[in-house]
Enzyme design. Structure first.
Site, PDB file in Angstrom:
ATOM      1  N   CYS A  30       0.841  -1.203   0.000  1.00 20.07           N
ATOM      2  CA  CYS A  30       0.000   0.000   0.000  1.00 20.07           C
ATOM      3  C   CYS A  30       0.882   1.262   0.000  1.00 20.07           C
ATOM      4  CB  CYS A  30      -0.901  -0.069   1.241  1.00 20.07           C
ATOM      5  SG  CYS A  30      -1.539   1.490   1.843  1.00 20.07           S
ATOM      6  N   CYS A  33       0.572   3.664   2.935  1.00 13.38           N
ATOM      7  CA  CYS A  33       1.095   3.025   4.163  1.00 13.38           C
ATOM      8  C   CYS A  33       2.601   3.237   4.270  1.00 13.38           C
ATOM      9  CB  CYS A  33       0.789   1.529   4.164  1.00 13.38           C
ATOM     10  SG  CYS A  33      -0.977   1.145   4.096  1.00 13.38           S
TER      11      CYS A  33
END
Length: 105
Positions: A30, A33
């Site tokens: 991600c 992230c």
């Protein structure tokens, strides 16, 4: 202090029963992230012993992510004295995480 990676098995034992724990729910693939991780690392260093910062990989620990209703990543949940008290969904500027922590630290 770096973030501590926890999983479905170890999650509960690392939530501070007294004080503040910030938990980052995300994955390795991600992009937001990856941007968030150094921000939370910094906060962990700045707050020292007052704050525990944990990381949950949602791919590897689906049970704990599901238990706390994590539907999007990254999701950051703040625990105060072992109880979830705040949730931020999506990447935010560092100042947003700091102002959230000032309520509890």
């Amino acid at each position: 202090m770096n973030m501590l990676a926890v999983n479905d098995t170890t999650f509960r034992s690392h939530i501070k029963q007294e004080g503040v724990t910030m938990v980052d729910f995300g994955t390795h693939w991600c992009p937001p992230c990856k941007v968030l991780k150094p921000i939370l690392d910094e906060l962990g260093s700045e707050y020292g012993e007052k704050l525990a910062v944990l990381e949950v990989n949602c791919d590897e620990s689906p049970a704990v992510a599901s238990e706390y209703g994590v539907m999007s990543m990254p999701t950051v949940i703040v625990f105060h004295n072992g109880v979830p008290v705040d949730k931020l969904i999506g990447l935010r500027p560092k100042s947003v995480y700091e102002s959230l922590l000032t309520k509890y630290v």
